[in-house]
Enzyme design. Structure first.
Site, PDB file in Angstrom:
ATOM      1  N   HIS A 100     -12.271   1.557  -4.345  1.00 44.10           N
ATOM      2  CA  HIS A 100     -11.473   0.727  -5.240  1.00 44.10           C
ATOM      3  C   HIS A 100     -12.248  -0.532  -5.622  1.00 44.10           C
ATOM      4  CE1 HIS A 100      -7.401   2.611  -4.502  1.00 44.10           C
ATOM      5  NE2 HIS A 100      -8.094   3.102  -3.479  1.00 44.10           N
TER       6      HIS A 100
ATOM      7  N   TYR B  42       0.868  -1.170   0.000  1.00 45.13           N
ATOM      8  CA  TYR B  42       0.000   0.000   0.000  1.00 45.13           C
ATOM      9  C   TYR B  42       0.907   1.223   0.000  1.00 45.13           C
ATOM     10  CZ  TYR B  42      -3.432   3.451   1.629  1.00 45.13           C
ATOM     11  OH  TYR B  42      -4.228   4.565   1.760  1.00 45.13           O
TER      12      TYR B  42
ATOM     13  N   ASP C  83      -2.305  -1.508  -3.899  1.00 43.52           N
ATOM     14  CA  ASP C  83      -2.667  -0.144  -4.239  1.00 43.52           C
ATOM     15  C   ASP C  83      -1.370   0.647  -4.276  1.00 43.52           C
ATOM     16  OD1 ASP C  83      -3.564   2.428  -4.490  1.00 43.52           O
ATOM     17  OD2 ASP C  83      -4.705   2.459  -2.615  1.00 43.52           O
TER      18      ASP C  83
END
Length: 262
Positions: free
Chosen positions: A253, A107, A150
């Site tokens: 998302h 992330y 991500d």
């Protein structure tokens, strides 16, 4: 061994436990990598996941912020976690499957709103994080590995709804794209999603600010699946589960999938 993997910024695993269970029951990936779990590891609601067959988990947690987890039907063991840029954040964890494949779940920092490290500390932290990722993979020279997560950057012109309008918007600025490409080159990573879907607009994130996100379709591809060259040719079936963005109380998302025949 054939397996399917998915990556999803869930934006609070405890708040959206039901959505994770929905994905696991309806799509049944063998491995699900979650980001922005916003939970200490001990408070991740694993009971429902275990009931669906996801009896293995490695994770790094943090109260209210960040957090990454790998849920799996397949046995795996943790092989490390890195605090790139020394932020004290839970942004990376890695695990290895029994077939020797290592999965890195990331992330990457979002970087705030202003793409200038002189006035925005968060943007500088993002660039430093990517630089240390680059240096790590340049030294490690990974093999038989998958990197997902991500990454908070949409690198290609067709990874955003308007290349021209987003050139000065954090997540699509040239300096971020350059840093992400440096990470990719350092590990010789292959963008599996674009290997499978080489042409056309493709998004995995749509802002909560858009009242009708689906019709407006002002998205960005922030969520990625990469693989090292030795296994990238075994990847197929990449897709974005766009419908998940429209589920009740959704994450902003959508999950991204890829399958591997190894």
């Amino acid at each position: 061994m054939a397996f399917t993997l998915a990556t999803w910024n869930i934006n609070s695993v405890r708040l959206r436990e039901a959505l994770v269970c929905k994905l696991l029951s309806e799509e049944a990936p063998d491995v699900l990598c979650l980001q922005e779990c916003k939970s200490p590891v001990e408070k991740i609601p694993t009971e429902g996941f275990r009931a669906l067959g996801y009896t293995h988990m490695v994770a790094r947690g943090q109260k209210g912020y960040n957090g990454v987890a790998i849920l799996s039907k397949l046995p795996l063991q943790e092989v490390g976690a890195h605090d790139f840029a020394d932020l004290g954040h839970a942004r990376h964890v890695a695990a290895q499957l029994e077939n020797g494949v290592t999965i890195h779940n990331f992330y990457v920092p979002a970087g705030g709103d202003i793409p200038d490290r002189a006035v925005n500390e968060k943007f500088g932290q993002k660039l430093d994080y990517l630089t240390q990722m680059r240096d790590h993979f340049a030294a490690e020279r990974p093999a038989k590995s998958i990197l997902v997560g991500d990454l908070n950057i949409a690198p290609r012109e067709d990874d955003v709804w308007s290349h021209k309008q987003l050139l000065k918007i954090v997540s699509h600025t040239p300096i971020e794209v350059e840093h992400l490409n440096d990470v990719m080159q350092a590990g010789a990573w292959v963008d599996v999603t674009r290997q499978d879907i080489p042409e056309g607009q493709l998004y995995s994130w749509w802002s909560y600010r858009a009242r009708d996100w689906d019709a407006a379709d002002k998205g960005r591809r922030l969520d990625h699946v990469w693989a090292t060259p030795d296994i990238a040719t075994a990847a197929h079936g990449s897709r974005v589960l766009r419908d998940a963005r429209g589920w009740e109380q959704p994450s902003d998302h959508a999950p991204v999938f890829a399958s591997f025949d190894l």
